[in-house]
Write a protein that holds these residues in place. Structure first.
Motif, short mmCIF file in Angstrom:
data_model
loop_
_atom_site.label_atom_id
_atom_site.label_comp_id
_atom_site.label_asym_id
_atom_site.label_seq_id
_atom_site.Cartn_x
_atom_site.Cartn_y
_atom_site.Cartn_z
N ILE A 15 12.55 111.10 -8.62
CA ILE A 15 12.53 110.93 -10.07
C ILE A 15 13.97 110.84 -10.54
N GLU B 241 12.49 109.31 -15.03
CA GLU B 241 11.85 110.48 -15.61
C GLU B 241 10.97 110.07 -16.78
N LYS C 66 8.56 114.49 -13.94
CA LYS C 66 9.70 115.38 -14.15
C LYS C 66 10.64 115.29 -12.95
N LEU C 67 11.88 115.66 -13.18
CA LEU C 67 12.84 115.66 -12.08
C LEU C 67 12.35 116.53 -10.93
#
Lengths: 111, 114
Positions: free
Chosen positions: A109, A15, A79-80
């Protein structure tokens, strides 16, 4: 050479990192290009078009290199929620219009 | 605005049985596409309609697959008889323009042939 080729991945990226992947196409008559995003067990959704001058949308940048016949997608500050499969789409206009989807690049991620 | 609607969402049939999928595109979208997607692969075009005319059906296995788009709005894709290898997700998409890369997809029909 396949009409549209992508590295299937998976790309495992922490991330916050920047990640980039390419898509090559074989037909120089290809005229328009797109990136789609597909979440697991969902339908593809248009992420962005790829213009000759490049295209930026927030953390996402798409570029076209006609000389080398590839397009790229760059994701900054990942981002996740960016975890998905990214599909490259090439639209060839001419006597026989064709739209070709790549097989996709899987991105994970990591927290 | 409603998106592309497909039904059913899931279908399980035995081989050699017929099956049909239905798609209603976004209102005003003249072009409608049917795709097949296998696990780990990108969507593969089966047929493209512009209004009610099938303008590209070169990848449609015509011995067992058929499609129609009467009145240029909703569409039906049929398989008869189904084979084990037909198990896949069948996606419908629509777009404003002809052969347009900016397409809107429905949720798909997941077909399992046993």
């Amino acid at each position: 050479r396949k009409e549209v080729e992508q590295d299937p991945g998976p790309f495992n990226v922490p991330e916050g990192a920047t990640v980039a992947f390419n898509c090559t196409y074989s037909n120089s008559a290809s005229q328009s290009f797109f990136w789609y995003r597909q979440d697991c067990r969902k339908e593809p959704k248009l992420l962005m078009s790829v213009y000759s001058s490049g295209n930026e949308d927030g953390r996402f940048t798409a570029q076209l290199n006609r000389a080398s016949q590839y397009i790229s997608l760059l994701i900054r500050d990942s981002k996740l929620s960016d975890s998905a499969t990214y599909l490259c789409v090439v639209n060839m206009r001419g006597r026989d219009d064709k739209i070709i989807f790549g097989k996709g690049t899987r991105l994970h991620i990591l927290p | 605005e409603a998106g592309v609607v497909q039904s059913p969402r899931y279908k399980i049939i035995e081989k050699k049985q017929p099956v049909a999928f239905w798609c209603n595109p976004i209102s005003g979208h003249n072009t409608l596409y049917w795709y097949l997607q296998n696990l780990g692969q990108g969507p593969e075009l089966l047929i493209r309609y512009e209004n009610e005319e099938a303008v590209d059906d070169s990848q449609l296995p015509k011995d067992r697959f058929s499609a129609e788009r009467l009145k240029g709005v909703d569409s039906t894709l049929k398989i008869q008889p189904a084979e084990l290898g037909d198990s896949a997700v069948y996606l419908c998409a629509s777009s404003l323009g002809s052969s347009d890369g900016e397409q809107y997809f429905g949720p798909g029909t997941r077909l399992t042939v046993t």
